[in-house]
Design a protein around this motif. Structure first.
Motif, short mmCIF file in Angstrom:
data_model
loop_
_atom_site.label_atom_id
_atom_site.label_comp_id
_atom_site.label_asym_id
_atom_site.label_seq_id
_atom_site.Cartn_x
_atom_site.Cartn_y
_atom_site.Cartn_z
N ILE A 196 1.00 -1.16 0.13
CA ILE A 196 -0.11 0.10 0.11
C ILE A 196 0.87 1.01 0.08
CG2 ILE A 196 -1.59 1.38 1.41
CD1 ILE A 196 -2.86 -1.37 2.27
N GLY A 225 2.66 2.13 -3.48
CA GLY A 225 1.73 1.83 -4.59
C GLY A 225 1.65 2.98 -5.35
N PHE A 265 0.35 6.29 -4.34
CA PHE A 265 -0.91 6.95 -3.63
C PHE A 265 -0.30 7.71 -2.64
CE2 PHE A 265 -4.54 8.16 -0.83
CZ PHE A 265 -5.39 8.62 -1.85
N HIS A 308 -1.41 -2.83 -5.82
CA HIS A 308 -1.93 -1.58 -5.58
C HIS A 308 -1.59 -0.46 -6.49
CE1 HIS A 308 -2.18 -3.41 -1.73
NE2 HIS A 308 -3.35 -2.70 -1.50
N ARG A 309 -0.43 -0.74 -7.21
CA ARG A 309 -0.07 0.44 -8.18
C ARG A 309 -0.91 0.25 -9.42
NH1 ARG A 309 4.86 -0.68 -12.36
NH2 ARG A 309 4.38 1.09 -13.98
N TRP A 362 -0.17 13.16 -10.91
CA TRP A 362 -0.24 11.82 -10.43
C TRP A 362 0.86 10.93 -11.12
CZ3 TRP A 362 -2.37 10.66 -5.96
CH2 TRP A 362 -3.34 11.50 -5.71
N TYR A 380 -4.74 1.50 -8.00
CA TYR A 380 -4.64 3.00 -8.04
C TYR A 380 -4.75 3.48 -9.51
CZ TYR A 380 -3.16 2.80 -3.20
OH TYR A 380 -3.09 2.52 -1.71
N GLN A 381 -3.66 3.23 -10.40
CA GLN A 381 -3.82 3.85 -11.61
C GLN A 381 -4.81 3.47 -12.48
OE1 GLN A 381 0.06 3.44 -13.73
NE2 GLN A 381 1.27 3.96 -11.77
N PHE A 419 -7.52 5.70 -11.16
CA PHE A 419 -7.14 7.28 -11.61
C PHE A 419 -7.66 7.55 -12.96
CE2 PHE A 419 -3.33 7.34 -8.37
CZ PHE A 419 -4.36 7.81 -7.35
N VAL A 422 1.01 8.99 -13.74
CA VAL A 422 0.52 7.68 -14.03
C VAL A 422 1.11 7.20 -15.24
CG1 VAL A 422 -1.81 6.71 -14.75
CG2 VAL A 422 -1.59 8.24 -12.76
#
Length: 244
Positions: free
Chosen positions: A112, A115, A117, A139-140, A177, A143-144, A147, A179
Motif C-alpha cells: 500500500i 503503490g 498514492f 496496488h499500483r 499523479w 490505483y492507476q 485514476f 500515472v
C-alpha cells in the motif's frame, strides 16, 4: 477493504488443516482444492465489492456511467481476490495464527505504501520502495486504473499567476499523479487478473510441495514402523507350544 481481507486468515488456516487430513486419506488432490477454494469465495467477495461501491461511488461524485461504475467495482473485486490469494499463500507457509496475521498485514502495508498514492512514483526511494516494491505491488495497478477511470475525458480549469487555462484529465494523470499512460485502464485490470492467477499458481505449488513432504514423511514412518515390528517379532522367544 482490501486490507481488511486479512481478517479471513483464521478460516484459511482451518481450511488447510482439513485439506491436509482429507488429502492424506485420498479424497481429492491439490488442484481440486485450489479451484474449489477460489470459486467458493468469489460470490461473497463480489457481493462485498458491489454493495459498498453502490453506496459510495455516486455519493462521492465520481464520473457517471455504467462503464465507469463497473470498472471501479471490478478493480475492487479483483483486489480483494488478490489479497485473499496472498493470505492463502501465507496460511500455507505460516500456519501459526498470530505470525500469519503479522506477515500478511506487513506485506499488505508495504504494498500500500509503495503503490503510488501516499507518495508519487518519482519521489519514492529507489532502493526497496521503488525497486522492486513499486513494480510488484498490485496496488499500483489498482490505483492507476481507478485514476484513469475517473480523470480520463475530463477538463479542468487551472488558475496560475492570475491566468486561467484549461487542462485535461490526461495531463493531470501524467503530470500530477505520474500515472503510466502508455496503456489503458483495461490493461491495468488485465495485469491485476494476471497477478491473481500468479498468486493462485504459487498457492498450488506450495500446497503440492507440502503434499509431497507429508506423504514422504508418512511413507518413511510406515516403513520404520513395519521394520520395528519385524525386529520385535524376531527378538521374541519361541513359544513352547510352537509346532516343531
Amino acid at each position: 477493504m482490501t486490507f481488511m481481507t486479512v481478517g479471513g486468515f483464521p478460516s484459511f488456516v482451518e481450511d488447510m488443516k482439513v485439506f491436509q487430513r482429507e488429502n492424506m486419506n485420498g479424497h481429492y488432490g491439490c488442484g481440486a482444492f485450489v479451484i474449489a477454494n477460489t470459486l467458493s469465495s468469489m460470490p461473497y467477495l463480489l457481493l462485498i465489492s458491489l454493495v459498498p461501491v453502490s453506496i459510495a461511488y455516486f455519493l462521492t461524485g465520481f464520473q457517471s456511467g455504467f462503464e465507469h461504475f463497473i470498472y471501479f467495482a471490478l478493480v475492487l473485486f479483483i483486489g480483494m481476490m488478490i489479497v485473499e490469494s496472498l493470505m492463502t499463500n501465507v496460511a500455507a507457509i505460516v500456519p501459526n495464527f498470530l505470525m500469519g496475521i503479522v506477515v500478511g498485514a506487513g506485506i499488505q502495508g508495504l504494498m500500500i505504501l509503495s503503490g503510488g498514492f501516499f507518495q508519487i512514483p518519482n519521489e519514492l526511494p529507489n532502493i526497496i520502495w521503488k525497486y522492486p516494491l513499486y513494480y510488484v505491488s498490485f496496488h499500483r495497478y489498482a490505483y492507476q486504473g481507478m485514476f484513469k477511470n475517473e480523470f480520463e475525458g475530463l477538463l479542468f480549469t487551472d488558475n496560475v499567476d492570475g491566468n486561467t487555462h484549461t487542462i485535461s484529465g490526461e495531463d493531470v494523470l501524467r503530470e500530477r499523479w505520474q500515472v503510466e499512460m502508455a496503456y489503458s485502464k483495461w490493461m491495468d485490470l488485465i495485469i491485476l487478473v494476471g497477478i491473481l492467477i500468479l498468486y493462485r499458481l504459487v498457492f498450488l505449488l506450495i500446497v503440492k510441495t507440502n503434499e509431497k513432504f507429508v506423504h514422504a514423511r508418512k511413507t518413511s514412518t510406515s516403513v520404520l514402523s513395519n521394520r520395528s515390528r519385524q525386529i520385535m517379532a524376531k527378538s521374541l522367544p519361541a513359544s513352547p507350544f510352537q509346532d516343531k
